[in-house]
Design a protein around this motif. Structure first.
Motif, PDB file in Angstrom:
ATOM      1  N   HIS A  33     -15.967 -12.316  41.221  1.00 45.95           N
ATOM      2  CA  HIS A  33     -16.674 -12.807  40.046  1.00 45.95           C
ATOM      3  C   HIS A  33     -16.058 -14.123  39.583  1.00 45.95           C
ATOM      4  CE1 HIS A  33     -13.778 -10.630  37.081  1.00 45.95           C
ATOM      5  NE2 HIS A  33     -13.637 -11.918  36.859  1.00 45.95           N
ATOM      6  N   HIS A  46     -16.249 -16.652  35.826  1.00 42.20           N
ATOM      7  CA  HIS A  46     -16.756 -16.799  34.468  1.00 42.20           C
ATOM      8  C   HIS A  46     -17.184 -18.240  34.202  1.00 42.20           C
ATOM      9  CE1 HIS A  46     -14.225 -13.085  33.720  1.00 42.20           C
ATOM     10  NE2 HIS A  46     -15.434 -12.728  33.329  1.00 42.20           N
ATOM     11  N   ARG A 106     -20.190 -13.845  33.120  1.00 45.26           N
ATOM     12  CA  ARG A 106     -19.641 -13.421  34.406  1.00 45.26           C
ATOM     13  C   ARG A 106     -20.722 -13.411  35.461  1.00 45.26           C
ATOM     14  NH1 ARG A 106     -15.904  -8.086  34.877  1.00 45.26           N
ATOM     15  NH2 ARG A 106     -14.533  -9.517  33.711  1.00 45.26           N
ATOM     16  N   ALA A 137     -21.277 -12.082  39.038  1.00 46.63           N
ATOM     17  CA  ALA A 137     -20.687 -11.099  39.943  1.00 46.63           C
ATOM     18  C   ALA A 137     -21.476 -11.065  41.241  1.00 46.63           C
ATOM     19  CB  ALA A 137     -20.666  -9.720  39.295  1.00 46.63           C
ATOM     20  N   ASP A 177     -12.859 -20.142  34.959  1.00 41.15           N
ATOM     21  CA  ASP A 177     -11.744 -19.615  35.744  1.00 41.15           C
ATOM     22  C   ASP A 177     -11.261 -20.652  36.736  1.00 41.15           C
ATOM     23  OD1 ASP A 177     -12.139 -17.188  34.443  1.00 41.15           O
ATOM     24  OD2 ASP A 177     -13.474 -16.439  36.007  1.00 41.15           O
TER      25      ASP A 177
END
Length: 412
Positions: free
Chosen positions: A271, A273, A303, A305, A340
């Motif tokens: 995942h 973000h 998120r 995924a 991230d």
């Protein structure tokens, strides 16, 4: 330290087992290398999938298999170098996905997943974690009318067979509900009964805090050091009459050391973000079915995924699915920059017949198994915890545990 039960693994399944045992008066020590909810349970899609009565089967359409063999899709990726090792498991997975066998799996699976929301509910209340949970369901989105109509027909069957509510949305209704959807989707399916979790790791941590309020203890330790004793089990300085292995994708490491050869496999997942769009933030969990990814508005950001990656559990990360999904998602949704530094990678434990392993170890007294939940660990954690606790304490199990027994694999 002496306890009644050692629970090995502090993901959603292990923590749920520990809570249910503590509620029944057992002295429980929960053991993991990390804090509760920091491994696989942290990185999932945040869905309590009451509607998920159909576990993910191996494709039976050879055109789909050949398409996956190109290794260019978003919802599935594999490491070619791992195929010789993975092939026996994948062959059994394909065999159990044949229609007649799959129907038997669905019948058994439904008895457990039926209790997914109802078993989470009291734990959410007891752990004061309601702020982490949404009760508005989630959406499957379809670019093609063919995909939409097939899913609508399947949803009608699921509602008639299992009583799970759904609603159909046109493309216009979807855009009115979610202005941040920028693509011209053909429609959407709203599953109304599932719940969503805006911080899955936080929910597990809340359950773990409740466990400690019940008198349970959490300690850091290496589960592979578990040893049998004359009157039970020991790990380091902690001993107990009974032990529960709830180690998720690491369960095979310990069960093999104890002499078992269970057919356990791994599906990895990633995942990333992203910042929500300031003007049109997404509000629902949305699965782009043909795109092969899920968008989930969580506490730490939006998120994205991915689907499944078949590889060795500890192989280096190859987040090509994140790259593919992001490219597609930016043409279909409004959202901002990456939050991230790099994609998160986790591993999901699974069995070839798609049923978790729940129950007593076949060849060891006072040892219990609770692992193999594939995509539904968060969904089935509390339901599994209750089932294990009832068996450990000698209560009548609330569902028939036989379909989930490790003995179904023969001399494992």
């Amino acid at each position: 330290m002496r306890a009644d039960v050692l629970v090995l693994g502090a993901g959603i399944v292990g923590v749920s087992v520990a809570v249910h045992l503590a509620q029944r008066g057992r002295q429980v020590v929960l053991i993991d290398r990390q804090a509760p909810g920091r491994a696989t349970s942290y990185g999932n899609a945040g869905l309590i999938q009451r509607e998920g009565v159909l576990p993910r089967a191996f494709p039976q359409d050879w055109r789909a298999i050949l398409n996956y063999a190109r290794n260019a899709s978003t919802d599935m990726h594999f490491h070619p170098s791992a195929l010789p090792t993975l092939a026996p498991f994948l062959a059994r997975y394909w065999w159990h996905s044949l229609p007649e066998r799959y129907r038997k799996t669905v019948i058994s699976y439904a008895t457990l997943i039926e209790h997914s929301v109802s078993e989470h509910a009291p734990l959410i209340a007891a752990a004061d974690a309601g702020h982490l949970v949404g009760k508005n369901g989630w959406l499957s989105l379809f670019m093609s009318p063919e995909g939409r109509d097939k899913a609508f027909a399947e949803a009608e069957w699921i509602e008639s067979e299992f009583g799970i509510a759904h609603a159909r949305l046109s493309g216009a209704e979807l855009r009115n509900r979610e202005p941040g959807v920028t693509a011209d989707f053909a429609g959407a399916l709203h599953w109304r009964d599932p719940w969503t979790v805006r911080d899955p790791g936080g929910l597990v941590a809340a359950y773990a805090a409740y466990f400690e309020k019940l008198g349970g203890r959490f300690i850091t330790g290496d589960a592979l050091r578990l040893e049998a004793t004359a009157d039970g089990w020991r790990l380091g300085d902690v001993s107990a009459r009974e032990a529960v292995i709830a180690l998720g994708p690491w369960a095979g490491d310990l069960t093999r050391r104890l002499g078992y050869r269970l057919p356990l496999g791994i599906k990895r997942g990633y995942h990333m973000h992203f910042a929500p769009d300031a003007q049109q933030p997404l509000r629902h969990w949305m699965l782009d079915t043909e795109g092969g990814y899920l968008m989930a508005p969580m506490a730490m950001g939006l998120r994205l995924a991915t689907g499944a990656e078949f590889a060795r559990r500890d192989a280096p990360a190859t987040p090509v699915q994140v790259e593919r999904a992001e490219r597609t998602a930016r043409t279909r949704f409004a959202f901002g920059a990456r939050l991230d530094e790099k994609p998160w990678l986790g591993a999901r434990p699974m069995t070839p017949d798609m049923l978790p392993v729940i129950g007593p170890a076949p060849r060891h007294e006072k040892l219990w198994f609770a692992f193999g939940h594939a995509h539904h660990g968060l969904t089935l954690g509390p339901a599994t915890g209750r089932l294990i606790a009832e068996m450990v304490t000698g209560q009548a199990p609330y569902i028939d545990p036989a379909p989930f027994s490790a003995r179904r694999f023969g001399r494992s």
